[in-house]
Design a protein around this motif. Structure first.
Motif, mmCIF file in Angstrom:
data_model
loop_
_atom_site.group_PDB
_atom_site.id
_atom_site.type_symbol
_atom_site.label_atom_id
_atom_site.label_comp_id
_atom_site.label_asym_id
_atom_site.label_seq_id
_atom_site.Cartn_x
_atom_site.Cartn_y
_atom_site.Cartn_z
ATOM 1 N N HIS A 68 0.831 -1.197 0.000
ATOM 2 C CA HIS A 68 0.000 0.000 0.000
ATOM 3 C C HIS A 68 0.867 1.249 0.000
ATOM 4 N N HIS A 69 0.366 2.294 -0.627
ATOM 5 C CA HIS A 69 1.082 3.560 -0.744
ATOM 6 C C HIS A 69 1.560 4.056 0.615
ATOM 7 N N HIS A 70 0.666 4.089 1.606
ATOM 8 C CA HIS A 70 1.036 4.624 2.918
ATOM 9 C C HIS A 70 2.110 3.772 3.606
ATOM 10 N N SER A 71 2.106 2.469 3.360
ATOM 11 C CA SER A 71 3.142 1.597 3.935
ATOM 12 C C SER A 71 4.502 1.889 3.315
ATOM 13 N N VAL A 73 5.405 4.747 2.011
ATOM 14 C CA VAL A 73 5.835 6.063 2.510
ATOM 15 C C VAL A 73 6.560 5.894 3.845
ATOM 16 N N GLY A 74 6.025 5.087 4.740
ATOM 17 C CA GLY A 74 6.682 4.826 6.018
ATOM 18 C C GLY A 74 8.034 4.159 5.829
ATOM 19 N N ASN A 77 10.459 6.723 4.572
ATOM 20 C CA ASN A 77 10.868 7.620 5.662
ATOM 21 C C ASN A 77 11.924 6.977 6.551
#
Length: 146
Positions: A68-71, A73-74, A77
């Motif tokens: 997933h996109h948000h995963s 991103v983490g 980071n």
């Protein structure tokens, strides 16, 4: 309808799965011994190995990692905090973020990728059949029923 599986079909599939798991375990342990997670290695590999350029967008990396996109991103980071990669605004679309490796990330992924290639060659020799062709051999055997 496909024909029923025979004993040899199961043996091919089981052997392939065994060798795949051996390789994945090697990869996991190698990444951890270098202070990163296996998923961080996968991210670095996908950035460096993205077709046609030395950067990728977050969306492209999410697809390549099947995450997933948000995963992603983490994950990005965390790698950024280790100074392995950097984020930059998209060249053609400011809403996108381009990810590229920093020298520390490039050095690490080169070292790990070399070890992975060597391990694949070792598994190929142990299997006494070409690892990159193993899946094709299984597929061909299943199609022909041999």
């Amino acid at each position: 309808m496909s024909s029923p599986l025979c004993k040899q079909d199961f043996e091919y599939l089981a052997d392939f799965r065994y060798r795949l798991r051996q390789f994945l375990r090697f990869s996991e342990e190698l990444a951890q011994s270098h202070g990163i997670t296996p998923l961080q290695y996968q991210l670095l590999l996908q950035v460096q190995g993205y077709p046609g350029r030395d950067w990728a967008t977050v969306a492209e990396l999410a697809e390549r990692l099947q995450s997933h996109h948000h995963s992603v991103v983490g994950l990005i980071n965390r790698c950024e905090s280790q100074q392995l990669l950097r984020k930059a605004p998209g060249r053609n679309d400011g809403r996108q973020v381009e990810i590229s490796l920093l020298p520390k990330g490039l050095e690490l992924v080169e070292k790990l990728a070399q070890a992975h290639r060597d391990e694949l060659l070792l598994l190929k020799d142990l299997a006494n059949s070409p690892s990159p062709d193993l899946l094709l051999n299984i597929q061909q055997a299943l199609k022909t029923g041999n």
